[in-house]
Design an enzyme around this catalytic site. Sequence first.
Site, PDB file in Angstrom:
ATOM      1  N   GLU A 114     -14.581   3.397  14.898  1.00 40.69           N
ATOM      2  CA  GLU A 114     -13.940   4.009  13.743  1.00 40.69           C
ATOM      3  C   GLU A 114     -14.231   3.220  12.476  1.00 40.69           C
ATOM      4  OE1 GLU A 114     -10.135   6.068  15.996  1.00 40.69           O
ATOM      5  OE2 GLU A 114      -9.824   4.194  14.938  1.00 40.69           O
ATOM      6  N   CYS A 127     -14.157   0.368   5.177  1.00 39.47           N
ATOM      7  CA  CYS A 127     -13.799  -0.663   6.146  1.00 39.47           C
ATOM      8  C   CYS A 127     -14.606  -0.394   7.413  1.00 39.47           C
ATOM      9  CB  CYS A 127     -12.299  -0.586   6.417  1.00 39.47           C
ATOM     10  SG  CYS A 127     -11.743  -1.711   7.700  1.00 39.47           S
ATOM     11  N   CYS A 141      -2.466  -6.499  17.184  1.00 39.55           N
ATOM     12  CA  CYS A 141      -3.579  -5.612  16.813  1.00 39.55           C
ATOM     13  C   CYS A 141      -3.845  -4.563  17.892  1.00 39.55           C
ATOM     14  CB  CYS A 141      -4.834  -6.456  16.580  1.00 39.55           C
ATOM     15  SG  CYS A 141      -6.238  -5.468  16.058  1.00 39.55           S
ATOM     16  N   GLU A 183     -14.575  -8.565  16.064  1.00 40.25           N
ATOM     17  CA  GLU A 183     -14.602  -9.860  15.382  1.00 40.25           C
ATOM     18  C   GLU A 183     -16.035 -10.084  14.867  1.00 40.25           C
ATOM     19  OE1 GLU A 183     -12.853 -12.336  14.089  1.00 40.25           O
ATOM     20  OE2 GLU A 183     -14.790 -13.234  13.704  1.00 40.25           O
ATOM     21  N   SER A 214     -14.326 -10.565   7.387  1.00 35.45           N
ATOM     22  CA  SER A 214     -13.025 -11.091   7.793  1.00 35.45           C
ATOM     23  C   SER A 214     -13.098 -11.623   9.217  1.00 35.45           C
ATOM     24  CB  SER A 214     -11.981  -9.974   7.712  1.00 35.45           C
ATOM     25  OG  SER A 214     -10.728 -10.438   8.127  1.00 35.45           O
ATOM     26  N   SER A 236      -8.127 -14.514   8.820  1.00 34.56           N
ATOM     27  CA  SER A 236      -6.814 -14.034   9.258  1.00 34.56           C
ATOM     28  C   SER A 236      -6.038 -15.221   9.802  1.00 34.56           C
ATOM     29  CB  SER A 236      -7.000 -12.973  10.350  1.00 34.56           C
ATOM     30  OG  SER A 236      -7.785 -11.923   9.841  1.00 34.56           O
ATOM     31  N   LEU A 237      -5.261 -15.836   8.942  1.00 35.88           N
ATOM     32  CA  LEU A 237      -4.520 -17.032   9.343  1.00 35.88           C
ATOM     33  C   LEU A 237      -3.236 -16.602  10.080  1.00 35.88           C
ATOM     34  CD1 LEU A 237      -5.128 -20.030   9.035  1.00 35.88           C
ATOM     35  CD2 LEU A 237      -3.556 -20.073   7.085  1.00 35.88           C
ATOM     36  N   ASN A 238      -2.457 -15.790   9.418  1.00 35.95           N
ATOM     37  CA  ASN A 238      -1.291 -15.139  10.052  1.00 35.95           C
ATOM     38  C   ASN A 238      -0.170 -16.070  10.503  1.00 35.95           C
ATOM     39  OD1 ASN A 238      -2.636 -12.754   9.657  1.00 35.95           O
ATOM     40  ND2 ASN A 238      -3.470 -12.660  11.711  1.00 35.95           N
ATOM     41  N   ASN A 312       1.733  -3.463  10.578  1.00 37.13           N
ATOM     42  CA  ASN A 312       1.723  -2.017  10.803  1.00 37.13           C
ATOM     43  C   ASN A 312       2.002  -1.746  12.271  1.00 37.13           C
ATOM     44  OD1 ASN A 312       0.826  -1.121   8.151  1.00 37.13           O
ATOM     45  ND2 ASN A 312      -1.087  -2.146   8.659  1.00 37.13           N
ATOM     46  N   CYS A 355      -4.627  -1.521   8.670  1.00 40.40           N
ATOM     47  CA  CYS A 355      -5.102  -2.733   9.351  1.00 40.40           C
ATOM     48  C   CYS A 355      -4.559  -2.821  10.766  1.00 40.40           C
ATOM     49  CB  CYS A 355      -4.619  -3.982   8.628  1.00 40.40           C
ATOM     50  SG  CYS A 355      -5.327  -4.195   7.030  1.00 40.40           S
TER      51      CYS A 355
END
Length: 363
Positions: A114, A127, A141, A183, A214, A236-238, A312, A355
Amino acid sequence: MKVSGMASRAKATERHIRKSNGSGDAPRLNLLDCTRQDFEGLFPDKPYRGSQIFTWVFGKGVGDISQMTNLPKDLRGELAHKAEIAYPEVMGRQVSEDGTEKLAYSLKDGCIIESVLIPEKDHWSVCVSSQVGCPMGCSFCLTATMGFTRDLTSGEIVAQVLHPIHTYPDRQFRNVVFMGMGEPLLNYDNVISAANIITDPEGPQISKRRVTISTCGIVPALKNLARDTEAGLAVSLNAPDDETRSSIMPVNRKYGMTELISALKEYELPSRRRITVEYVLIKGINDSPAHARRLIRVLHGLRAKVNLIPFNPWPGCTLEAPDPASVSAFEARLKDSPYTVMLRKEKGRDILAACGQLAGRML
Ligand code: SAH
């Protein structure tokens, strides 16, 4: 990584061409998968032909070799004998109430990926996915639940940019972000090739400053990245500490925060550019004022800006979106620090196009 990758790819292309010529039923070379060097190798005694073909495929976006009208007919015939331009097929398209579009592509082996087209004020962003599924297993995710099937070829990545550009000529596609499925740094060579083609002056001409790769933090791959591409880097530290990060991102058990942050400090950023630090805010996990304070401390010395993304939700996930009040408090604390902070406005949530919501489930 680039040098050896490119060399082996060139050899593979050569082998592929020879094979295709020998037997009529061997698969033909897909020109979308070729690099600039590969094109020059197509007609070694006439390298300028390679440049012309490159422009037809990536600049003008033709779908058929017969359309390459500045090539002599016999050359077109010779090329068509050994090569083709094969785009992934669009299998589905969903439009969100905010205008965001999700496209599902079917690849030649039947895999589905996608892409998301995101309308901004005066332009569009694309994206793109870099893998079919993802092996990283981040708990927040949806793509992770698919598991990993395979890397995308560079052509399968570039096609996700070329297709919308040529399908919607009235839309200005200006940004490309590698934030779809997969990734990107685990598919290093193909992602670098694709990023370089996307920004090539004879290709789709997306500005280098408007392409962002990313990553969840594949530390060894960060070493040469700045040398291999001028695309921007997002991480992406998060989470602001190892304990929290390892609890939601298994990659942190392999490459911990100390290692990751020092690799980011060593990253040779072009002047006036900063690393984007992505931070998905998840209720009760990483969204407290204490987390915000620790985040500011951990970023000390890094040329970075922070992108906050409220989690999300997706069906089956027990994690929750943060309360608006904690989002505002978190944002306010960061605004008080030297770092620019942006709250990512979520688009396409209603069609699972935001995301971390891509999983090829639209059909
Ligand atoms: N593997 C890459 C790119 C894909 S994820 C990476 O990790 O960066 C793109 C971004 O979406 C990442 O910043 C990730 O942290 C974020 N993300 C993933 N799932 C999400 C979710 N459910 N809600 C909000 N953001 C999410």
